[in-house]
Scaffold this motif. Structure first.
Motif, PDB file in Angstrom:
ATOM      1  N   LEU A  20      -1.033   7.366  18.159  1.00 31.33           N
ATOM      2  CA  LEU A  20      -0.169   8.178  17.301  1.00 31.33           C
ATOM      3  C   LEU A  20      -0.157   7.657  15.867  1.00 31.33           C
ATOM      4  O   LEU A  20      -0.057   8.439  14.921  1.00 31.33           O
ATOM      5  N   ASN A  21      -0.234   6.334  15.708  1.00 36.14           N
ATOM      6  CA  ASN A  21      -0.233   5.765  14.356  1.00 36.14           C
ATOM      7  C   ASN A  21      -1.453   6.191  13.553  1.00 36.14           C
ATOM      8  O   ASN A  21      -1.412   6.198  12.317  1.00 36.14           O
ATOM      9  N   PHE A  22      -2.547   6.519  14.253  1.00 29.86           N
ATOM     10  CA  PHE A  22      -3.734   7.029  13.562  1.00 29.86           C
ATOM     11  C   PHE A  22      -3.546   8.474  13.108  1.00 29.86           C
ATOM     12  O   PHE A  22      -4.399   9.002  12.382  1.00 29.86           O
ATOM     13  N   PHE A  42       2.373   8.653   6.098  1.00 25.69           N
ATOM     14  CA  PHE A  42       3.144   7.540   5.551  1.00 25.69           C
ATOM     15  C   PHE A  42       3.406   7.824   4.081  1.00 25.69           C
ATOM     16  O   PHE A  42       2.798   8.718   3.477  1.00 25.69           O
ATOM     17  N   VAL A  43       4.330   7.067   3.516  1.00 22.76           N
ATOM     18  CA  VAL A  43       4.705   7.258   2.113  1.00 22.76           C
ATOM     19  C   VAL A  43       3.833   6.372   1.243  1.00 22.76           C
ATOM     20  O   VAL A  43       3.760   5.160   1.448  1.00 22.76           O
ATOM     21  N   VAL A  72      -7.620   4.537   7.532  1.00 21.91           N
ATOM     22  CA  VAL A  72      -7.964   3.326   6.785  1.00 21.91           C
ATOM     23  C   VAL A  72      -6.731   2.466   6.553  1.00 21.91           C
ATOM     24  O   VAL A  72      -6.754   1.235   6.703  1.00 21.91           O
ATOM     25  N   ASN A  73      -5.613   3.107   6.211  1.00 23.93           N
ATOM     26  CA  ASN A  73      -4.375   2.370   5.948  1.00 23.93           C
ATOM     27  C   ASN A  73      -3.905   1.624   7.203  1.00 23.93           C
ATOM     28  O   ASN A  73      -3.495   0.456   7.132  1.00 23.93           O
ATOM     29  N   TYR A  74      -3.986   2.266   8.368  1.00 25.95           N
ATOM     30  CA  TYR A  74      -3.543   1.627   9.610  1.00 25.95           C
ATOM     31  C   TYR A  74      -4.513   0.524  10.033  1.00 25.95           C
ATOM     32  O   TYR A  74      -4.082  -0.544  10.498  1.00 25.95           O
TER      33      TYR A  74
END
Length: 285
Positions: A98-100, A104-105, A120-122
């Motif tokens: 789910l995090n993928f 996000f802010v 990429v951020n995760y």
């Protein structure tokens, strides 16, 4: 209409209060941004409920992982622990997926919904820690053959402590509640009890280590003498003479709580060199 706008406003405030994200919505934009179908808004009702589930399971992990490692629940006789931990591992693995797919802010306060940027951020952030914390160490340990080297078994038991990295999820999500007195009090009480629980697990582990070194005057033999009256303590027979795990854990927790809240009452005390060294650290804490 004016009534419907007020209703939406009320729901938005409720969602922001329950959300575990510090930055729920950009300050300058209250309407939901357009996102791809497979992308989840980090402040949506589903993600808020899911974050609370993860928070509860993180608390379970913080309590049970040290307990299982210290009291060595690793055989098929303890199948209930293995099944429960496996279910928790699956839920945490789903959380990684789910995090993928969760927005996000960004640094400028905008909601980032581009799938490639989210991935990429995760990957650069919490992915490695989250992955290490959800590996099924209990399953690896339970299905080892009896002839397996004890060092490998000990390694898997030690690796289970990696699951405590999940506590980082709590630290990065509940900080917004520290401004509320009641929430701060609950967190402090939970932190105090959790510290006593961890110390109790360490206290029991040190007692077992002394028995492995054939030191028969530690706190566990004395507890057994008070409750079971064993006659001959030897390296081959002490396992059958140990007090049951519930009695040993309650005694450990009683000792650490009395140590944290006062100076202890003396009925449970350190005797061996290792026990005294650990108690010195506990008292400094």
């Amino acid at each position: 209409s004016l009534a419907s706008l007020s209703y939406l406003d009320l729901n938005l405030h409720r969602l922001q209060a329950l959300s575990l994200h510090a930055d729920v919505l950009p300050q300058y934009k209250q309407e939901a941004p357009k996102t791809p179908p497979h992308i989840i808004l980090h402040y949506s009702a589903f993600k808020t409920i899911w974050d609370w589930i993860i928070l509860i399971l993180t608390g379970y992990t913080a309590v049970m992982v040290p307990f299982n490692v210290a009291f060595k629940f690793k055989t098929m006789d303890d199948v209930s622990f293995i099944v429960t931990d496996s279910i928790v591992d699956v839920i945490f693995f789903i959380d990684i997926v789910l995090n993928f797919h969760t927005t996000f802010v960004g640094p400028n306060g905008e909601v980032i919904s581009d799938p490639s940027i989210i991935r990429v951020n995760y990957l650069k952030g919490w992915f490695v820690i989250d992955l290490l914390s959800c590996l099924p160490y209990d399953v690896f340990n339970a299905f080892q053959p009896e002839s397996t080297d004890g060092g490998i078994s000990s390694l898997f038991s030690a690796l289970k402590v990696v699951r405590l990295l999940r506590i980082g999820r709590v630290a990065r999500k509940v900080d917004q509640y520290l401004e509320y007195g009641a929430a701060l009090l609950i967190l402090m009480i939970f932190g105090f009890v959790l510290l006593a629980h961890w110390m109790a697990c360490v206290w029991y582990t040190i007692g077992l280590r002394d028995l492995d070194l054939e030191i028969w005057y530690g706190w566990i033999p004395r507890l057994a003498n008070d409750s079971l009256e064993p006659k001959n303590w030897t390296k081959n027979t002490y396992q059958s003479l140990l007090p049951d795990k519930s009695m040993a854990y309650l005694t450990s927790l009683y000792f650490t709580l009395s140590l944290l809240t006062s100076v202890g009452f003396g009925n449970i005390a350190p005797y061996t060199e290792g026990e005294k060294a650990v108690v010195v650290v506990f008292m400094l804490l």
